[in-house]
Scaffold this active site. Structure first.
Site, PDB file in Angstrom:
ATOM      1  N   ASN A  44      -3.359   5.828   6.516  1.00  0.00           N
ATOM      2  CA  ASN A  44      -4.074   6.566   7.562  1.00  0.00           C
ATOM      3  C   ASN A  44      -4.790   5.612   8.511  1.00  0.00           C
ATOM      4  OD1 ASN A  44      -6.445   5.732   6.288  1.00  0.00           O
ATOM      5  ND2 ASN A  44      -6.761   7.678   5.229  1.00  0.00           N
ATOM      6  N   GLN A  54     -10.757   0.259   1.607  1.00  0.00           N
ATOM      7  CA  GLN A  54     -11.208  -0.589   0.499  1.00  0.00           C
ATOM      8  C   GLN A  54     -10.022  -1.237  -0.228  1.00  0.00           C
ATOM      9  OE1 GLN A  54     -11.809   2.634   0.958  1.00  0.00           O
ATOM     10  NE2 GLN A  54     -11.697   3.828  -0.934  1.00  0.00           N
ATOM     11  N   TYR A  74       0.843  -1.195   0.000  1.00  0.00           N
ATOM     12  CA  TYR A  74       0.000   0.000   0.000  1.00  0.00           C
ATOM     13  C   TYR A  74       0.878   1.244   0.000  1.00  0.00           C
ATOM     14  CZ  TYR A  74      -3.682   3.321   0.889  1.00  0.00           C
ATOM     15  OH  TYR A  74      -4.544   4.381   0.764  1.00  0.00           O
ATOM     16  N   GLN A 130       9.571  16.722   9.890  1.00  0.00           N
ATOM     17  CA  GLN A 130       8.710  15.595  10.239  1.00  0.00           C
ATOM     18  C   GLN A 130       7.272  16.049  10.463  1.00  0.00           C
ATOM     19  OE1 GLN A 130      10.424  12.928   9.863  1.00  0.00           O
ATOM     20  NE2 GLN A 130       8.680  11.574  10.053  1.00  0.00           N
ATOM     21  N   ASP A 177      14.422   9.110   4.660  1.00  0.00           N
ATOM     22  CA  ASP A 177      13.145   9.024   3.949  1.00  0.00           C
ATOM     23  C   ASP A 177      13.335   8.684   2.482  1.00  0.00           C
ATOM     24  OD1 ASP A 177      11.538   9.524   6.115  1.00  0.00           O
ATOM     25  OD2 ASP A 177      11.325  11.671   5.726  1.00  0.00           O
ATOM     26  N   THR A 202       3.355   9.585  12.043  1.00  0.00           N
ATOM     27  CA  THR A 202       4.809   9.587  12.043  1.00  0.00           C
ATOM     28  C   THR A 202       5.349  10.433  13.189  1.00  0.00           C
ATOM     29  OG1 THR A 202       6.738   9.842  10.620  1.00  0.00           O
ATOM     30  CG2 THR A 202       5.050  11.570  10.505  1.00  0.00           C
ATOM     31  N   HIS A 260       0.974 -38.763  22.504  1.00  0.00           N
ATOM     32  CA  HIS A 260       2.232 -38.249  21.992  1.00  0.00           C
ATOM     33  C   HIS A 260       3.345 -39.273  22.189  1.00  0.00           C
ATOM     34  CE1 HIS A 260       0.132 -34.450  21.853  1.00  0.00           C
ATOM     35  NE2 HIS A 260       1.219 -33.772  21.500  1.00  0.00           N
ATOM     36  N   HIS A 276       4.580  16.098   7.553  1.00  0.00           N
ATOM     37  CA  HIS A 276       3.844  14.939   7.078  1.00  0.00           C
ATOM     38  C   HIS A 276       2.348  15.028   7.350  1.00  0.00           C
ATOM     39  CE1 HIS A 276       6.662  11.946   5.524  1.00  0.00           C
ATOM     40  NE2 HIS A 276       7.525  12.327   6.446  1.00  0.00           N
ATOM     41  N   GLU A 317       9.857   6.340  16.225  1.00  0.00           N
ATOM     42  CA  GLU A 317       9.986   5.832  14.863  1.00  0.00           C
ATOM     43  C   GLU A 317      11.327   6.267  14.270  1.00  0.00           C
ATOM     44  OE1 GLU A 317       7.577   6.240  10.587  1.00  0.00           O
ATOM     45  OE2 GLU A 317       7.295   7.731  12.175  1.00  0.00           O
ATOM     46  N   HIS A 318      11.606   7.563  14.372  1.00  0.00           N
ATOM     47  CA  HIS A 318      12.893   8.121  13.937  1.00  0.00           C
ATOM     48  C   HIS A 318      13.543   8.796  15.147  1.00  0.00           C
ATOM     49  CE1 HIS A 318       9.995   8.594  10.530  1.00  0.00           C
ATOM     50  NE2 HIS A 318      10.969   8.040   9.835  1.00  0.00           N
ATOM     51  N   GLU A 354       2.937 -34.111  30.692  1.00  0.00           N
ATOM     52  CA  GLU A 354       1.901 -33.202  30.202  1.00  0.00           C
ATOM     53  C   GLU A 354       0.554 -33.901  30.025  1.00  0.00           C
ATOM     54  OE1 GLU A 354       3.399 -31.337  26.657  1.00  0.00           O
ATOM     55  OE2 GLU A 354       4.771 -30.035  27.766  1.00  0.00           O
TER      56      GLU A 354
END
Length: 433
Positions: free
Chosen positions: A217, A194, A130, A262, A365, A240, A424, A265, A331-332, A419
């Protein structure tokens, strides 16, 4: 513009309390599930017809077929600005160079004579990637998703990205050009929840995928959560964020510019400065209004920097600063201090760490060679960014001969009965007669 949290002069709180004190964007994925669920169900039940109606409703584009024609991909690449093509090619080259070293090799371990375990690394067969196209068409995300998937050996790659009304209902031309440059021929002009449903259930000419990666998003993230299990996902990406750990050697102009870049964004983007220097904090704060006013997206940046997700954290020393950024798990994370590399090597929690004055996040980036699809919202405490490994699965091959099985049979018997799983034990015992 930036709120302040002063943690100087007292014992630093524990990790749990510290995490609660630090700025962080709030993303309530659960709150949009009620919106996303019927969208996904509609795509599952009605396929391409539902996709067409949803796309017309949300994107203002009514196209009978949401598959992007090969001619459109070819045209986008042929007409791309030469400087942009050169930049894309350089980014691809650098990302390939870094990610090629991430490829795994099969390893066979001889446990006992006649008994081996081999770990095979097998790529996911088909993935859906995506690429966002809302506030900014992230053509760099094509590179960051496609290159590691290709290097992992994924045999079938599809890209989904939102249609653009001002491009005749096709996705952004730069995104299409990046796909064509990388040899991706299966591209769909569909965005939002979708798109994830198309990948998960299949619709139109798009067959279902095994895994979906890429940022998006909150609606995209909610759809990934909803379909997880039916498909694999890389992460649930939130807004972000950048954290900068700096001392009095940092250039306030650089720090201000990196916080702004940053914040550009998204209005929900987080920008956090953690510093031992009140003078640096004052200088950065003083520089921000003029620098923000000079940018194209000043309204968006102002909202992000003024939000509860952004701020300045003052600490006594670098040890305290490291404790704060590890609790934040950005994240960064930029390190702008003396001996920046040594400080960076002490960091435990971050999606990616940018070392020193000449390694800004915007380099990562696009063209550092690293990947920019990274864990957000503190998930860097337990998760990694996108890599070749994301698209590989480790499968163990257990290969024991009769003698090797006999040598361990009594231990299997004891453990199975401990067990209360006697069948087994019987499955091994039956082979010993």
């Amino acid at each position: 513009m930036l709120a302040r949290i002063d943690l100087r002069g007292s014992r630093l709180p524990g990790v749990r309390e510290l995490t609660g004190l630090l700025p962080r964007a709030g993303t309530d994925i659960d709150s949009v599930l009620a919106t996303v669920r019927p969208i996904c169900e509609d795509v599952r039940e009605r396929g391409a017809e539902a996709v067409r109606e949803i796309t017309a409703r949300f994107d203002g584009v009514d196209a009978e077929d949401f598959a992007v024609p090969q001619a459109a991909l070819d045209d986008a690449l042929a007409s791309i600005d030469p400087a942009l093509r050169e930049a894309l090619e350089e980014a691809v080259s650098r990302v390939r160079k870094v990610h090629a070293d991430q490829r795994r090799t099969d390893v066979t371990t001889e446990v006992v004579p006649g008994g081996t375990v081999t770990e095979r690394w097998v790529p996911v067969r088909r993935v859906g990637l995506y690429v966002p196209g809302g506030l900014a068409p992230l053509l760099s995300s094509v590179v960051m998703n496609v290159v590691p998937a290709q290097l992992a050996g994924v045999e079938s790659i599809a890209v989904a990205t939102p249609p653009q009304r001002d491009n005749g209902g096709l996705p952004d031309r730069g995104v299409l050009a990046a796909c064509a440059l990388l040899g991706v021929t299966e591209v769909y002009a569909v965005g939002g929840a979708q798109a994830i449903a198309v990948f998960g259930y299949g619709a139109g000419s798009c067959e279902p995928v095994d895994m979906v990666t890429g940022p998006g998003n909150v609606y995209v993230t909610a759809a990934k959560r909803l379909l997880r299990g039916l498909i694999g996902i890389d992460s649930e990406a939130g807004p972000t964020e950048v954290a900068i750990l700096a001392d009095d050697t940092a250039d306030p102009v650089h720090v201000a510019a990196d916080l702004i870049s940053q914040a550009e964004h998204d209005p929900l983007a987080g920008a956090v400065l953690v510093t031992t220097s009140e003078q640096l904090a004052d200088a950065v704060t003083a520089l921000l209004p003029e620098q923000v006013a000079a940018t194209k997206h000043s309204d968006r940046i102002t909202t992000a920097l003024g939000g509860s997700q952004s701020g300045v954290v003052l600490v006594d020393d670098l040890d305290a600063g490291l404790a704060v950024v590890d609790a934040y798990a950005a994240e960064h994370l930029e390190i702008q201090t003396r001996d920046a590399r040594e400080v960076a090597l002490r960091v435990r929690n971050a999606g990616a760490v940018f070392v020193g004055a000449w390694s800004p996040v915007s380099l990562g980036d696009y063209a550092a060679g690293s990947n920019h699809v990274l864990p957000t919202g503190g998930c860097a405490r337990h998760s990694s960014g996108l890599s070749v490994q994301t698209f590989l699965r480790g499968i163990h091959l257990v290969d024991y001969d009769e003698q090797a099985l006999a040598g361990v049979a009594r231990h299997v018997d004891v453990l199975a009965h401990a067990e209360d799983l006697p069948a087994h034990a019987a499955a091994v015992a039956v082979r010993q007669r």
